[in-house]
Design a protein around this motif. Structure first.
Motif, short mmCIF file in Angstrom:
data_model
loop_
_atom_site.label_atom_id
_atom_site.label_comp_id
_atom_site.label_asym_id
_atom_site.label_seq_id
_atom_site.Cartn_x
_atom_site.Cartn_y
_atom_site.Cartn_z
N MET B 18 0.84 -1.21 0.00
CA MET B 18 0.00 0.00 0.00
C MET B 18 0.87 1.25 0.00
SD MET B 18 -3.09 -1.05 2.57
CE MET B 18 -4.31 0.19 2.13
N LYS B 22 0.04 3.27 -4.76
CA LYS B 22 -1.16 3.96 -4.25
C LYS B 22 -2.46 3.43 -4.86
CE LYS B 22 1.28 6.69 -1.66
NZ LYS B 22 1.59 6.08 -0.35
N VAL B 25 -5.95 -1.01 -2.93
CA VAL B 25 -6.97 -0.75 -1.90
C VAL B 25 -7.36 -2.08 -1.27
CG1 VAL B 25 -7.96 1.39 -2.80
CG2 VAL B 25 -8.76 -0.79 -3.69
N ARG B 52 -8.49 3.87 1.53
CA ARG B 52 -7.73 2.75 0.96
C ARG B 52 -7.82 1.48 1.77
NH1 ARG B 52 -1.99 4.13 -0.09
NH2 ARG B 52 -2.10 2.19 -1.26
#
Lengths: 361, 325
Positions: B18, B22, B25, B52
């Motif tokens: 993560m 980016k 999720v 996220r």
């Protein structure tokens, strides 16, 4: 707001044109430029022409199973015309007019119904998912697209289509619920064409409208005359604008009628009366909208005939190209299951390829 | 180098990925605020934000279906099914869409997504908490099925799964979530999906296992080490695509074959592996290729589960039986 003015629980349905194409309430007429009005009409007409032709091809044994669209052109084109190029279209399987307006080449659409996956490999700029056969499951994809839109902070809207039968599926409820919870920019359009193959709308739910199903999910819902392209456009435009502003999803039920069979493999005479079909033919969305355009001096009968003829030629030449496309290569049916063929797939492919190269099949 | 167990290796891998990417999720039921019922996602929401790593309504089909849309729209969703037994409502999405999207669109839309789920028996739980359904996923074209057995493998395989351009079913043997710890490198690494690992080399018999049963097989081998039986132990790591090459090469060397799994016997992964052995090493065989598996019954509730769970002694006995054929 139309969604406040036309509360489905109060039995109110948004309708702007009567069946003769006369405006019932001027205040409700959406602002659409003349050029766009003509584009909408022409797409509806092309949809009708292509649909009739496709049925003919199928009856001649030149096309496989096909899902006809006659009677639903206003629902299809009126809704998508209220969106923009950057917006997403998530289809069910009976939205020919929407796909054409979105920019899917007719040749590709025919290629799909002709039995070739390449018909779902749309041009780069056409933001549309492939046809989804498992009923209502596509609505969750639409919501996921919207969840990603929100995370990325973009302002695209997703239009997602489903039929009246689809509202009975669990995935319909899951999608509307997720859309509400995550406040996704999704416009759900239920094309209520009165039948799920042979099963009439009344056997899908005890609810008086399908639009009111939105209420339990905390999102607005509205029922519109699905054969009135201006009403469909107005409701969708309002929903699209709200979604784009971050105000979340909307459920729109368009009340329409499937004039043809479910697909080319069923016979609607078994489950409905001719008189009912005749009644709905009087509410034909094309005739209504044409009268409206003629009254506005934007169209005339002569233009209409010429345009129809031109479209017939276009449809014929597109289908001819599809007929010439032939069969799918062995490589293609193996190639796209993974980014790279697995060792097992390579083995199966090579073995069969060597076998047929001997000329046995 | 952090000392991690299997569950903390998952958490560590998700956290690292993560941070690095980016578009990753992570979501599912109880995944966000609480950090997962097994704590696989603990702390991720706090660190990476509620956008996220988040909770969803309780609806598996919605979770997987929305992940399809997410993946189409540029994200890399890693979704959790709370238990593999709860995946059934999502099968319409997994078998009907996730597995097919690339082919359906002739490669226009691939779905880089991971569906994680704790799987397998041995934790004395309620019904629908102990299933081994790797075969159903492995039979489906378009899916990859990965099952790690150690913290080191968990990190390397999970990172590989998230970066894979195709959808990966990531089955986590929950029985060994906290069974042991291992040094796991802090730095980034991946392990190849589709490659088995030879855990130990041997001459007399090839034993193929995966997930929680790798440790059980190791215990069995220890039990028979004084009996002069030399076992080649293979951890499959990936059920699909299957690393046929490693298996066949091994059996060509040892001439004997045993596969052990907790999934049902009939039409199960063992049947596939034995066919693989027959096709690739038939003339090398000195004994019938054999499987030791779950019975073809609904997995029993805790008071009967001990009959179903395969223990090291059963594996040892089966090895003795094959070697003395």
């Amino acid at each position: 707001m139309l969604v406040d003015q036309f509360n489905p629980l109060e039995g109110k349905m948004l309708s702007i044109l009567d069946k003769d194409g006369n405006v019932k309430d001027k205040k409700l007429v959406p602002k659409i430029e003349d050029e766009k009005l003509i584009e909408i009409y022409k797409t509806m007409l092309l949809t009708r022409v292509a649909d009739i032709k496709a049925l003919q091809y199928q009856r001649q044994g030149r096309m496989l199973t096909y899902a006809p669209n006659q009677g639903q052109e206003a629902t299809q084109v009126g809704s998508i015309a209220a969106s923009e190029e950057k917006d997403w279209l998530v289809p069910a399987f009976r939205e020919l007019g929407a796909w054409l307006y979105k920019g899917v080449p007719l040749e590709q659409i025919f290629l799909y119904w002709y039995g070739n996956e390449s018909g779902s490999d749309f041009p780069e700029n056409v933001k549309m998912l492939p046809i989804s056969v498992p009923i209502a499951s596509q609505l969750n994809h639409a919501v996921g697209i919207g969840m990603a839109t929100n995370i990325k902070g973009e302002d695209e809207v997703t239009l997602a289509y489903v039929g009246d039968g689809g509202t009975s599926q669990g995935e319909f409820s899951e999608a509307l619920n997720f859309a509400g919870v995550f406040n996704t920019p999704t416009v759900f359009i239920i094309s209520n064409n009165q039948f799920a193959i042979s099963v009439p709308r009344k056997f899908q739910t005890k609810a008086k409208t399908l639009a009111q199903k939105s209420i339990g999910f905390g999102i607005p819902g509205i029922q519109v005359d699905g054969n009135d392209v201006l009403a469909v456009y107005a409701a969708t435009k309002e929903a699209v604008d709200r979604a784009r502003k971050g105000e979340g999803p909307t459920l729109i039920e368009t009340v329409t009628y499937r004039l043809g069979p479910h697909t080319t493999s069923d016979d609607p005479k078994i489950y409905r009366e001719d008189v009912e079909v005749e009644e709905w033919k009087e509410k034909d969305p094309l005739i209504r909208f044409r009268k409206y355009l003629i009254d506005k001096n934007l169209w005339d009968e002569e233009k209409d005939e010429k345009q129809k003829e031109e479209f017939e030629n276009i449809v014929n030449s597109n289908f001819k190209k599809v007929e010439e496309s032939g069969k799918i290569s062995l490589e293609k049916i193996f190639k796209y299951n993974y980014e790279e063929m697995t060792p097992e797939l390579i083995e199966q492919y090579e073995e069969y390829k060597n076998y047929i190269e001997k000329g046995v099949k | 180098m952090p000392l991690l167990n299997n569950i903390s290796a998952i958490n560590h891998a998700l956290d690292k990925e993560m941070e690095r990417d980016k578009s990753v999720v992570v979501y599912g039921e109880d995944v966000g605020f609480e950090g997962g019922v097994f704590r696989a996602t603990a702390g991720l929401q706090k660190k990476h934000g509620v956008d996220r790593c988040f909770d969803t309504p309780l609806a598996e089909s919605g979770i997987v279906g929305s992940a399809v849309g997410m993946a189409v729209n540029g994200m890399k969703p890693v979704v959790e099914m709370q238990f593999s037994g709860f995946v059934l409502p999502a099968m319409n999405q997994i078998l009907g869409h996730v597995a097919r999207y690339r082919n359906r669109t002739r490669g226009r839309y691939n779905l880089p997504m991971v569906i994680r789920m704790p799987y397998g028996g041995g934790v004395r739980a309620l019904e629908h908490h102990s299933e081994s359904m790797e075969d159903i996923f492995a039979q489906t074209p378009g899916l990859k099925v990965v099952i790690p057995s150690t913290p080191y493998d968990t990190k390397g395989l999970l990172l590989a799964a998230i970066r894979d351009p195709d959808p990966v079913i990531f089955l986590e043997p929950k029985r060994i979530y906290r069974a042991f710890k291992q040094d796991v490198p802090e730095e980034d690494y991946t392990l190849p999906i589709g490659k088995a690992k030879i855990v130990q080399e041997g001459e007399d018999i090839t034993v193929v296992v995966w997930g929680a049963l790798v440790r059980e097989a190791q215990k069995a081998i220890k039990e028979i080490e004084d009996e002069g039986i030399s076992v080649e132990l293979i951890d499959l790591r990936t059920i699909s695509p299957l690393d046929k090459e490693t298996i066949i090469e091994s059996v060509q060397k040892t001439g004997r074959f045993l596969v052990v799994h907790e999934a049902f016997k009939s039409f199960g992964p063992g049947a596939e592996l034995i066919s693989t052995v027959n096709e690739g090493a038939f003339l090398y065989l000195e004994a019938p290729p054999t499987r030791l598996t779950g019975f073809d019954i609904t997995i029993p509730l805790p008071k009967g589960e001990h009959h179903f769970i395969i223990e090291p002694k059963q594996i040892a006995d089966k090895i003795r039986e094959i070697v003395s054929f």
